[in-house]
Design a protein around this motif. Structure first.
Motif, PDB file in Angstrom:
ATOM      1  N   THR A 279      92.754 112.391  94.451  1.00  0.00           N
ATOM      2  CA  THR A 279      92.686 111.134  95.178  1.00  0.00           C
ATOM      3  C   THR A 279      93.877 111.094  96.117  1.00  0.00           C
ATOM      4  N   LEU A 280      93.576 110.892  97.384  1.00  0.00           N
ATOM      5  CA  LEU A 280      94.595 110.864  98.426  1.00  0.00           C
ATOM      6  C   LEU A 280      94.844 109.414  98.809  1.00  0.00           C
ATOM      7  N   THR A 281      96.107 109.071  98.943  1.00  0.00           N
ATOM      8  CA  THR A 281      96.496 107.682  99.154  1.00  0.00           C
ATOM      9  C   THR A 281      97.004 107.452 100.575  1.00  0.00           C
ATOM     10  N   GLN A 282      96.875 106.221 101.016  1.00  0.00           N
ATOM     11  CA  GLN A 282      97.349 105.849 102.347  1.00  0.00           C
ATOM     12  C   GLN A 282      98.869 106.014 102.434  1.00  0.00           C
ATOM     13  N   HIS A 283      99.568 105.607 101.384  1.00  0.00           N
ATOM     14  CA  HIS A 283     101.028 105.696 101.317  1.00  0.00           C
ATOM     15  C   HIS A 283     101.394 106.363 100.005  1.00  0.00           C
ATOM     16  N   GLN A 284     102.521 107.029  99.972  1.00  0.00           N
ATOM     17  CA  GLN A 284     102.942 107.687  98.743  1.00  0.00           C
ATOM     18  C   GLN A 284     103.160 106.637  97.655  1.00  0.00           C
ATOM     19  N   PRO A 285     102.465 106.772  96.524  1.00  0.00           N
ATOM     20  CA  PRO A 285     102.650 105.790  95.448  1.00  0.00           C
ATOM     21  C   PRO A 285     103.982 105.994  94.753  1.00  0.00           C
TER      22      PRO A 285
END
Length: 172
Positions: free
Chosen positions: A99-105
């Protein structure tokens, strides 16, 4: 080169975009060497552009909004390189998703997701990627794109391991 991932196109008959039309959305912005990989919203191209400009172009051409995420080739290569070794070693006995995120979690956000997983699910992360694997026979994992978006409070999109590797080859 850059990679743009679109969320939720050509799935279940919703937000249908032919690949010729999708490439037009990028080429009209002056982007070069536009290539798509399968029909689920994976686009590779050369040129400088923002995610917002790409989303706007897609809306103008198709008439509907499609959220996207933009990755530089170097970032993508690193995400593939940092995947758990089991992704390369194991066959079809496990499911392998990223799962790729908009911003680094943050670590705290990843912990919230990890605490919700079933015993059979294993999660690691690096940068904007959450790597999940679980036995193929597991019928209902917690880890769905919608569940992760809710837990992280940000936009996400999920791809399988084969897609990450194919896109790596396209930008290498």
């Amino acid at each position: 080169m850059k990679i743009h991932l679109l969320r939720g196109i050509n799935v279940g008959g919703h937000k249908k975009i032919p690949m010729v039309q999708l490439r037009e959305c990028y080429e009209r912005l002056g982007l070069k060497n536009v290539k798509t990989y399968i029909q689920s919203g994976n686009v590779v191209f050369d040129g400088d552009v923002t995610n917002e400009a790409l989303e706007k172009s897609i809306t103008e051409v198709t008439g509907f909004e499609v959220p996207g995420m933009l990755f530089e080739a170097d970032e993508w290569l690193e995400l593939v390189e940092k995947a758990p070794s089991i992704y390369e070693e194991a066959g079809t006995e496990i499911k392998k998703y990223i799962t790729l995120t908009q911003h680094q979690p943050t670590d705290a956000q990843v912990k919230v997701v990890t605490e919700k997983l079933t015993e059979e699910e294993t999660l690691t992360h690096h940068g904007r990627a959450l790597y999940l694997h679980y036995p193929s026979e597991l019928k209902k994992p917690f880890f769905t794109n919608t569940a992760v978006e809710k837990a992280l409070g940000q936009r996400c999109t999920t791809r399988n391991w084969n897609t990450l590797v194919a896109l790596k080859k396209m930008v290498s």
